[in-house]
Design a protein around this motif. Structure first.
Motif, short mmCIF file in Angstrom:
data_model
loop_
_atom_site.label_atom_id
_atom_site.label_comp_id
_atom_site.label_asym_id
_atom_site.label_seq_id
_atom_site.Cartn_x
_atom_site.Cartn_y
_atom_site.Cartn_z
N ASN A 3 46.44 36.98 64.76
CA ASN A 3 47.01 37.25 66.08
C ASN A 3 46.83 38.72 66.41
O ASN A 3 47.21 39.60 65.66
N GLY A 329 52.47 31.73 63.08
CA GLY A 329 52.88 30.39 63.50
C GLY A 329 53.76 29.68 62.50
O GLY A 329 53.84 28.45 62.48
N ARG A 333 58.48 31.41 67.77
CA ARG A 333 57.68 32.46 68.39
C ARG A 333 58.53 33.62 68.92
O ARG A 333 58.04 34.73 69.09
N TYR A 454 59.93 25.97 61.07
CA TYR A 454 58.49 25.71 61.14
C TYR A 454 58.21 24.51 62.03
O TYR A 454 57.27 24.52 62.85
N ARG A 457 58.57 25.52 65.57
CA ARG A 457 57.40 26.29 66.02
C ARG A 457 56.23 25.37 66.35
O ARG A 457 55.50 25.60 67.33
N ARG A 458 56.05 24.32 65.56
CA ARG A 458 54.96 23.38 65.85
C ARG A 458 55.17 22.72 67.21
O ARG A 458 54.22 22.51 67.97
N ASP A 461 54.30 25.24 69.92
CA ASP A 461 52.86 25.40 70.11
C ASP A 461 52.26 24.22 70.87
O ASP A 461 51.26 24.37 71.59
#
Length: 469
Positions: A3, A329, A333, A454, A457-458, A461
């Motif tokens: 990133n 990721g 975020r 996690y 976050r998925r 995204d």
């Protein structure tokens, strides 16, 4: 995934800046050495601390190679574990990264309460009140510790150079008590080698109980001994790779020397019974034995400075690990942003809130170590094994720092050793007398929280329009 936001971290850090921050690791011996001295005696405590520091210095070489492979990625060994295991198991990234963050962030509560206990012992000995409010334990050390945590949070929010500058001055003052203890075998009237001789004369039984106890204490002191790996977390902020190399290697060697000097000095000055009775305040009598009663205030103040450095270092390193997770990721975020001073301010705030809770829920510094080291050693294990996997999976990737082939079996041995330490230490924490089911459950629960974040976050995204910051 790389990133470009990581480029917002300014490349202005000198190796001396990182070394100054890492000096807090050597000062961390004052937070828990009294517990080890009281239980293990002077010989056992000396072997434990110096041996662990040697392992930590050795691991720094391994972490240096992988950190140099990914110069634009923050996060230190959390990043190393993520990159090494990326092709094998995607869940290792969030587990190792959150574990590493927990190891460093929980240090804030450990150091804060240790400093509060020392202040109470030296200047407010009569204020021994404690209020039990359900699961909360509120005493003067906890209140002082909470205030110190909030103070150093403000320092770190102003930028890494502010934190490093403060650490340089505090590190110079910390050298005073370290040097006093180093010369105590020569000039200290109260120092006696008989304390070591008496411990050596005791019969040694190398049964499972002995090895189990040794592994539990290795588990407890791991952050204090391995913590100089924090210099890898500032990878994108160094002016050059030479600065990162010097920071990692000099900090590891310095910590070995300091642990040896402090452990040998205190082992000959203080009876293990005195350390066991007052593991946070026994330093007062130790300094009095060397320099007399008139200087105890000064030396305790210098000792406190060393603990304050731990607050600085933990906030700086832990926040970058969490920030690196967000960039890769691995967590929500919203944590992948920098404040106007170009530091991960939100990540620091999360750490402060967690540690304020730990200060009042887990009142003993050693109990906090149990919670912190579960995640920390999980991260160490995955980082060491990640080095091995990267040698196999990415043999042709450029390595500005390439270690010899002999380091591969070394990494295997250290990985297996770390795995044994974390399993035995977690399962047997009660042997130290300061840890149990609550501490182990807290550490494992925070690790499992990483998988929840996690998963969130998925989802973020997959639906970016619904998750704008």
């Amino acid at each position: 995934m790389n990133n470009n936001n990581s480029q917002h971290l300014q490349q202005t850090l000198r190796w001396t800046d990182a070394f100054a921050l890492s000096m807090a690791v050597s000062g961390s011996i004052f937070a828990s050495f009294g517990f080890a001295l009281g239980v293990l005696g002077p010989v056992g405590a000396l072997a434990l601390w110096v041996g662990s520091a040697v392992i930590g210095a050795c691991q720094n070489w391994i972490f240096l190679e992988v950190s140099a492979m990914f110069p634009d990625k923050p996060g230190g060994i959390a990043m190393i574990a993520t990159e090494g295991w990326r092709r094998r198991c995607s869940l290792v990234g969030p587990l190792a990264s959150f574990g590493y963050w927990l190891g460093w962030s929980a240090v804030l509560s450990i150091v804060s309460v240790s400093a509060g206990a020392l202040i109470q012992a030296q200047w407010f000995a009569s204020q021994a009140w404690v209020y039990e409010l359900g699961p909360l334990s509120v005493g003067l050390p906890q209140l002082i510790g909470a205030g110190l945590l909030l103070l150093f949070w403000q320092f770190n929010r102003l930028g890494v150079h502010m934190a490093a500058s403060v650490s340089k001055y505090m590190g110079a003052l910390l050298l005073v008590p370290i040097l006093v203890l180093a010369v105590s075998p020569v000039f200290g009237e109260g120092w006696s080698f008989a304390r070591f001789r008496h411990a050596l004369d005791a019969p040694l039984v190398l049964d499972w109980t002995f090895w189990r106890t040794a592994l539990v204490w290795l588990f407890l002191v791991s952050w204090s001994a391995y913590g100089t790996e924090m210099c890898a977390a500032f990878g994108p902020e160094y002016r050059s790779q030479r600065d990162m190399r010097l920071a990692l290697l000099t900090s590891g060697s310095y910590t070995v020397l300091v642990f040896a000097a402090v452990a040998f000095g205190l082992g000959g000055l203080v009876d293990r019974e005195a350390a066991l009775a007052n593991p946070s305040g026994f330093y007062i009598d130790a300094f009095n034995a060397v320099v007399g009663n008139g200087f105890s205030d000064f030396f305790i103040a210098a000792l406190l400075v060393g603990l304050f450095m731990g607050l600085n270092a933990a906030l700086a390193d832990g926040s970058r690990a969490l920030y690196g997770m967000a960039l890769e990721g691995l967590t929500i975020r919203q944590l992948g942003t920098l404040n106007k001073h170009q530091v991960p301010g939100r990540c620091m705030s999360v750490a402060v809130v967690l540690n304020l809770a730990m200060i009042f829920l887990l009142s003993s510094p050693l109990a906090m170590l149990v919670t912190a080291n579960i995640g920390y050693l999980v991260a160490i294990f995955f980082a060491l094994s990640g080095f091995i996997l990267l040698r196999r999976d990415a043999p042709d990737q450029p390595r500005p720092v390439r270690l010899g082939r002999g380091w591969i079996p070394v990494a295997w041995v250290l990985s297996l050793f770390t795995g044994v330490v974390v399993v035995v230490g977690t399962a047997s924490a009660e042997l130290a007398g300061y840890g149990g089911l609550k501490e182990v459950a807290t550490g494992i629960g925070i690790l499992l929280l990483s998988l929840v974040l996690y998963a969130i976050r998925r989802l973020q995204d997959r639906h970016p329009l619904h998750n704008a910051i």
